[in-house]
Write an enzyme that holds these catalytic residues in place. Structure first.
Site, PDB file in Angstrom:
ATOM      1  N   SER A  56      -0.612  -0.823  -2.431  1.00 12.78           N
ATOM      2  CA  SER A  56      -1.062  -0.603  -1.054  1.00 12.78           C
ATOM      3  C   SER A  56      -0.914   0.821  -0.558  1.00 12.78           C
ATOM      4  O   SER A  56      -1.500   1.174   0.468  1.00 12.78           O
ATOM      5  CB  SER A  56      -0.308  -1.549  -0.109  1.00 12.78           C
ATOM      6  N   LYS A  93      -4.289   1.439   5.130  1.00 10.96           N
ATOM      7  CA  LYS A  93      -4.187   1.264   6.575  1.00 10.96           C
ATOM      8  C   LYS A  93      -5.392   1.792   7.355  1.00 10.96           C
ATOM      9  O   LYS A  93      -5.681   1.318   8.464  1.00 10.96           O
ATOM     10  CB  LYS A  93      -2.918   1.945   7.092  1.00 10.96           C
TER      11      LYS A  93
END
Length: 509
Positions: free
Chosen positions: A305, A51
């Site tokens: 992720s 992110k």
């Protein structure tokens, strides 16, 4: 449109704060699935998630006046930490609005990067609306977690790295999907450079906003979403990500909680890293794709992720990983309540390993057993066991996919009511914050009696509750209205066979 994104991705300044993460070969998965499997290790970023790429790329693109004013976001997870670290790197003010249900460890992590935290509301939606209000009041720039071209471009640098790190043939890249920023960025770059590579999104089956949007050919809003993979618990795919995804995403695979837990274990086995549930989606989807298509001797890449998982959730992951690997089945078996019945049951199973066995005397006629049994060959082995038990006269119900059985009943065996209580049973998701149960009971007042209660917490923002409530038939409508008023997600479970066999007052009927 794609050329605009290629330009943005190529000039993205993510490496001021982010690392180029490795593309690691997964030897265990490679052997098991007869394909060359690689994992893109975004869990190795400074905030243990991809992110910060998009967050930094967005705020570094702001003009000087906007930077001086500062930035704001709404997030309880990885976007919050990514934005906080990015703002700290640039020396600008950052405000993060987080739901009151956010675990303290995540709040502290954001504060440790120098950001201001504001706790507001019980859900992301409430925190989001409050963040927009604060942005307007304080002239802050709101940084969206996924629905922004610069954020999408920052995430797209992952696609650029993958193609640089693996120049040979690639059959497919499997990408976790929440709001869509990651898959949009990666798809835009990969499809421009290598249109032959399949882009496959992976979502939880109870939070599949992209899957449903692609089928409807428009964005849809999910009524509610599952919270286990909280990093992708999004009710609607982003507007900008959907514009890209509907053109460049080849397919979407959905997976359940057990399959996600199994993928977390697979990643640990191959890398010794512990992925968060959302972070393991890529591997879970890869496995399901191989099983359904039979693809062999291909290069398959899964993006891991993130790894921001609370330690106390690992118990839950470990409990469910075996089921997700199709190596354990859960059965409710009814046997005669007489000497020798247990022995007969065990003889049918032979040398199979029993992983769990729960029983408590209820009446003189029948015994209800909750059993976990190790299996070797997925559904074929399960069907064989069930057939053998039935051939020997045992009534069998397969509980393997029964969420109520897995979450609650397996811990409550022996909890039959002594008589028929005329109770209605519901499962709820309660926000993990002080006063949540008090709020529920206060709304309910003294109108209805609680006859059963079981609570499970897995270190997430929401705990799971099973509750039996005695509601007269004449008040059923009023009770339903009460449930809709309190705003907690719920489901009626009165007819669930797990409840009826092991906890209901009329279990022997």
């Amino acid at each position: 449109m794609i050329h605009k994104y290629i330009e943005r991705i190529l000039r993205a300044r993510v490496y001021d704060v982010a690392s180029e993460t490795p593309l690691d070969r997964a030897p265990g998965l490679t052997r098991r699935f007869d394909n060359r499997v690689y994992i893109k290790r975004e869990d190795l970023q400074p905030v243990f998630s991809f992110k910060l790429r998009g967050a930094y790329n967005k705020i570094v693109s702001l003009d000087d006046a906007a930077k001086r004013a500062g930035v704001i976001a709404a997030s309880a997870g990885n976007h919050a930490q990514g934005l906080a670290l990015s703002a700290q790197q640039l020396g600008i003010r950052a405000v993060i609005v987080m739901p009151c249900t956010t675990p303290a460890i995540k709040v502290r992590a954001v504060q440790n990067f120098g950001a201001e935290t504001v706790l507001f509301g019980d859900s992301y939606d409430e925190a989001y609306e409050h963040a927009l209000s604060l942005a307007e009041e304080q002239k802050l720039t709101f940084v969206h977690p996924y629905d922004d071209p610069e954020v999408i471009a920052g995430q797209g640098t992952i696609g650029m790295e993958i193609l640089r790190q693996h120049t040979g043939d690639i059959h497919a890249i499997f990408i976790p999907v929440g709001g869509g920023g990651l898959i949009a960025g990666v798809a835009a770059y990969v499809k421009f450079v290598r249109p032959d590579i399949k882009i496959i999104g992976v979502e939880p089956d109870d939070a599949d906003c992209l899957n449903r949007a692609l089928k409807a050919k428009r964005r849809v809003i999910l009524k509610q979403v599952g919270l286990f993979a909280d990093g992708v618990a999004v009710r609607q795919i982003g507007k900008e990500p959907f514009h890209i995804a509907h053109q460049y995403v080849d397919d979407v695979v959905t997976v359940d909680t057990d399959e996600i837990c199994a993928a977390i274990k697979d990643i640990f086995d191959d890398t010794r890293s512990v992925a968060e549930p959302a972070g393991a989606l890529g591997v879970a989807g890869l496995k399901k794709y191989v099983a359904s298509t039979g693809v062999r001797d291909q290069c398959l890449i899964a993006i891991e992720s993130g790894a921001n998982i609370n330690f106390d959730r690992l118990r839950h992951v470990a409990e469910r990983a075996q089921v997700g690997e199709h190596r354990e089945m859960l059965l409710a078996v009814t046997i005669p309540e007489k000497p020798g019945s247990f022995l007969d049951f065990c003889r049918v199973l032979g040398r199979r390993s029993i992983t769990e066995f729960n029983y408590r005397y209820f009446d003189d006629h029948a015994a209800h057993i909750f059993a976990g049994i190790a299996i070797a060959d997925g559904s074929r082995d399960s069907e064989e066991i069930i057939a053998q038990l039935r051939e020997h006269g045992f009534a069998v119900t397969n509980m393997t996919g029964n969420e109520l059985a897995v979450e609650h009943i397996r811990y409550m065996v022996g909890g039959h009511a002594p008589r028929l209580l005329d109770e209605t049973v519901y499962s709820f998701e309660f926000p993990e914050r002080p006063g949540a149960l008090l709020k529920f009971l206060s709304f309910m007042g003294g109108r209805w009696n609680i006859s059963l209660f079981h609570y499970r917490n897995h270190g997430a923002a929401f705990g799971r509750v099973l509750m039996g409530i005695q509601v007269p038939k004449a008040e059923k409508r009023a009770f339903r209205e009460f449930l809709d008023t309190i705003g907690f997600a719920y489901r009626e479970e009165t007819d669930n066979p797990a409840y009826r066999l092991f906890a209901g007052g009329n279990a022997s009927s």
